[in-house]
Enzyme design. Structure first.
Site, short mmCIF file in Angstrom:
data_model
loop_
_atom_site.label_atom_id
_atom_site.label_comp_id
_atom_site.label_asym_id
_atom_site.label_seq_id
_atom_site.Cartn_x
_atom_site.Cartn_y
_atom_site.Cartn_z
N ALA A 77 -16.07 6.18 -25.10
CA ALA A 77 -14.73 6.77 -25.00
C ALA A 77 -13.90 6.12 -23.89
O ALA A 77 -14.43 5.62 -22.91
CB ALA A 77 -14.89 8.26 -24.70
N SER A 104 -14.57 3.91 -30.81
CA SER A 104 -14.71 5.37 -30.71
C SER A 104 -13.48 6.10 -31.21
O SER A 104 -12.35 5.62 -31.03
CB SER A 104 -14.96 5.74 -29.24
OG SER A 104 -14.85 7.15 -29.06
N TYR A 126 -15.72 11.20 -34.97
CA TYR A 126 -16.01 12.58 -34.59
C TYR A 126 -15.24 13.43 -35.58
O TYR A 126 -14.03 13.28 -35.70
CB TYR A 126 -15.51 12.89 -33.18
CG TYR A 126 -16.46 12.50 -32.07
CD1 TYR A 126 -17.81 12.81 -32.14
CD2 TYR A 126 -16.00 11.85 -30.94
CE1 TYR A 126 -18.67 12.47 -31.12
CE2 TYR A 126 -16.86 11.50 -29.91
CZ TYR A 126 -18.19 11.81 -30.01
OH TYR A 126 -19.06 11.48 -28.99
N THR A 152 -20.86 10.36 -35.91
CA THR A 152 -21.74 10.82 -34.83
C THR A 152 -22.16 12.26 -35.11
O THR A 152 -21.32 13.15 -35.24
CB THR A 152 -21.04 10.69 -33.47
OG1 THR A 152 -20.75 9.29 -33.27
CG2 THR A 152 -21.90 11.19 -32.33
N LYS A 213 -24.94 8.44 -36.80
CA LYS A 213 -25.42 8.11 -35.45
C LYS A 213 -25.92 9.36 -34.75
O LYS A 213 -25.29 10.42 -34.81
CB LYS A 213 -24.27 7.50 -34.65
CG LYS A 213 -24.56 7.23 -33.19
CD LYS A 213 -23.44 6.41 -32.57
CE LYS A 213 -23.68 6.12 -31.10
NZ LYS A 213 -23.32 7.23 -30.23
N SER A 235 -30.33 7.37 -32.03
CA SER A 235 -29.61 7.47 -30.75
C SER A 235 -29.75 8.88 -30.20
O SER A 235 -29.79 9.85 -30.96
CB SER A 235 -28.12 7.16 -30.99
OG SER A 235 -27.36 7.38 -29.82
N HIS A 237 -27.45 9.43 -27.76
CA HIS A 237 -26.14 9.39 -27.10
C HIS A 237 -26.28 8.90 -25.65
O HIS A 237 -25.58 9.35 -24.75
CB HIS A 237 -25.52 10.79 -27.14
CG HIS A 237 -24.03 10.82 -27.31
ND1 HIS A 237 -23.41 11.21 -28.48
CD2 HIS A 237 -23.02 10.52 -26.45
CE1 HIS A 237 -22.09 11.15 -28.32
NE2 HIS A 237 -21.82 10.74 -27.10
C1 FMN Z 1 -19.17 6.79 -21.14
C2 FMN Z 1 -19.74 6.94 -22.52
C3 FMN Z 1 -18.92 7.39 -23.55
C4 FMN Z 1 -19.45 7.53 -24.83
N1 FMN Z 1 -18.61 7.89 -25.83
C5 FMN Z 1 -19.10 7.97 -27.10
C6 FMN Z 1 -18.22 8.25 -28.17
O1 FMN Z 1 -17.01 8.40 -28.00
N2 FMN Z 1 -18.77 8.34 -29.41
C7 FMN Z 1 -20.12 8.16 -29.64
O2 FMN Z 1 -20.56 8.25 -30.78
N3 FMN Z 1 -20.95 7.85 -28.64
C8 FMN Z 1 -20.47 7.74 -27.38
N4 FMN Z 1 -21.32 7.39 -26.38
C9 FMN Z 1 -22.73 7.05 -26.67
C10 FMN Z 1 -22.90 5.56 -26.98
O3 FMN Z 1 -22.35 5.24 -28.24
C11 FMN Z 1 -24.36 5.14 -27.02
O4 FMN Z 1 -25.08 6.00 -27.87
C12 FMN Z 1 -25.05 5.10 -25.66
O5 FMN Z 1 -24.16 4.77 -24.63
C13 FMN Z 1 -26.19 4.09 -25.70
O6 FMN Z 1 -26.90 4.11 -24.54
P1 FMN Z 1 -26.73 3.04 -23.32
O7 FMN Z 1 -25.46 3.43 -22.61
O8 FMN Z 1 -27.95 3.28 -22.53
O9 FMN Z 1 -26.65 1.64 -23.91
C14 FMN Z 1 -20.82 7.25 -25.08
C15 FMN Z 1 -21.62 6.80 -24.04
C16 FMN Z 1 -21.10 6.63 -22.76
C17 FMN Z 1 -22.00 6.11 -21.68
C1 COI Z 2 -15.11 12.56 -25.33
C2 COI Z 2 -16.62 12.56 -25.32
C3 COI Z 2 -17.16 13.48 -26.38
C4 COI Z 2 -17.10 11.15 -25.50
C5 COI Z 2 -18.59 11.04 -25.48
O1 COI Z 2 -19.20 10.98 -26.51
C6 COI Z 2 -19.32 10.95 -24.23
O2 COI Z 2 -18.70 10.97 -23.16
O3 COI Z 2 -20.54 10.84 -24.29
#
Ligand code: FMN
Ligand code: COI
Length: 342
Positions: A77, A104, A126, A152, A213, A235, A237
């Site tokens: 995000a 995202s 989402y 997701t 996901k 995943s 997340h």
């Molecule tokens: C700051 C941040 C924001 C994220 N935002 C989303 C998002 O908007 N949608 C989503 O499906 N996953 C989101 N994720 C999860 C990532 O897609 C992913 O699953 C995860 O970061 C993978 O792990 P890693 O950071 O260890 O590589 C977010 C992760 C982080 C760290």
């Molecule tokens: C706006 C949030 C739901 C984005 C996200 O997936 C996260 O921060 O892990």
């Protein structure tokens, strides 16, 4: 220090503290966050000797899209918190590295502008409390050239993160980048009533392949396929949703077995090096996604930083493949790993 730790330290030095904490943090006690990286290390490699590895080809395809290496950019995000050019820089850096961007729903840049700067890209969905709004997002992404949707499934509510004590305020213009006309922001929150039926709904709406996901179980993976998904992303997340959830390296074999070649299996969470990429492929993943690593690259050097992070992992993957005796991704098979002592 590992290359990842060095990168993370550089990002920590340039980012405002609340932004760094938001990016770096995990849910609860951060057990799953820590377990992700540890679980990859526990997978030991069984290198082959005396193979011709004078040329190593890391290229592959994901849902038909050709990429330089089995390493994609995970949806994360609000990239404008990391860099003023936000998702535009991420898109440029990703394209320059020959990788694929998963954009995202919480993009802080207009979908159409990112699409114009991107190589191949997918749109992460989402499902929002307002289905009409979700539909608009999906239709815009489809019209702008997304090649797949990534639904997701693990975020009916946002996980509670202790590091991020509510001190991070997302600027309104970033939150509203794709929501200009919305009057009630609550309608743009994640819906908590998303089910397997929504896979078909998204496919009908877009005619695009849909990946789900956040899958961590074989039975769920099979249900996703039955509901029309083209595959799944294993995943948790990045440890940001259910703390205590199984590490992705541990969940991957069960999901691969359930999918049994009928769809594509991708994985993310704690993938930090070419070794981890090779481990994931040997356990049956088609590709991995990088979340935080890419954010650190973006924060430190913008598009060039994103490109650098991706090319370093690509090169490391080629090096590890060579030392393991595999000259193409097809040769990264299950016999290359064993679950060693932790
Ligand atoms: C700051 C941040 C924001 C994220 N935002 C989303 C998002 O908007 N949608 C989503 O499906 N996953 C989101 N994720 C999860 C990532 O897609 C992913 O699953 C995860 O970061 C993978 O792990 P890693 O950071 O260890 O590589 C977010 C992760 C982080 C760290
Ligand atoms: C706006 C949030 C739901 C984005 C996200 O997936 C996260 O921060 O892990």
């Amino acid at each position: 220090m590992t290359p990842y730790a060095i990168l993370e330290e550089r990002a920590r030095a340039v980012l405002p503290r609340p932004v760094f904490d938001y990016y770096a943090g995990g849910a609860g006690d951060e057990d799953t966050l820590a377990a992700n990286a540890r679980a990859w290390s526990a997978v030991r490699l069984r290198p082959r000797v005396l193979r011709d590895v004078s040329r190593v080809d890391t290229s592959t395809t994901v849902l038909g899209a050709r990429i330089a290496a089995p390493v994609l950019v995970a949806p994360t995000a609000f990239h404008r918190l990391a860099h003023p050019s936000g998702e535009l820089a991420t898109a440029e850096g990703t394209a320059a590295a020959g990788s694929l961007l998963v954009l995202s729903t919480r993009s802080s840049t207009r979908i159409e502008s990112v699409a114009a700067a991107a190589g191949p890209w997918w749109f992460q969905v989402y499902l929002l409390r307002d289905r009409g709004l979700t539909k608009e997002f999906v239709q815009r992404a489809t019209a702008a050239g997304a090649r797949a949707l990534v639904l997701t499934g693990d975020t009916p509510y946002v996980g509670r993160k202790r590091r991020d004590r509510g001190s991070l305020a997302i600027p309104d213009e970033d939150f509203r980048a794709n929501l200009e006309r919305l009057t009630d922001v609550a309608l743009a929150e994640q819906a908590a009533n998303v089910t397997f039926d929504d896979i078909g709904w998204l496919h009908e709406l877009s005619r695009l392949p849909v990946l789900v996901k956040g899958v961590l179980r074989g039975d769920d993976a099979a249900r996703c396929l039955e509901a029309g998904a083209a595959g799944v992303v294993v995943s948790n997340h990045g440890g940001r949703q259910l703390d205590g959830a199984v590490a992705t390296a541990e969940a991957l074999p069960e999901v691969v077995e359930a999918i049994a070649g009928r769809g594509e299996v991708l994985v993310d969470g704690g993938v930090r090096s070419g070794r981890d990429v090779v481990r994931a492929l040997a356990l049956g993943a088609r590709a991995v996604l990088l979340g935080r690593s890419v954010l650190w690259g973006l924060a430190t050097e913008g598009a060039a930083g994103v490109q650098r992070v991706l090319t370093e992992v690509q090169e490391d993957t080629a090096h590890v493949m060579a030392l393991a005796g595999a000259s193409s991704v097809d040769e990264v098979t299950s016999d290359l790993v064993t679950l060693g002592a932790v």
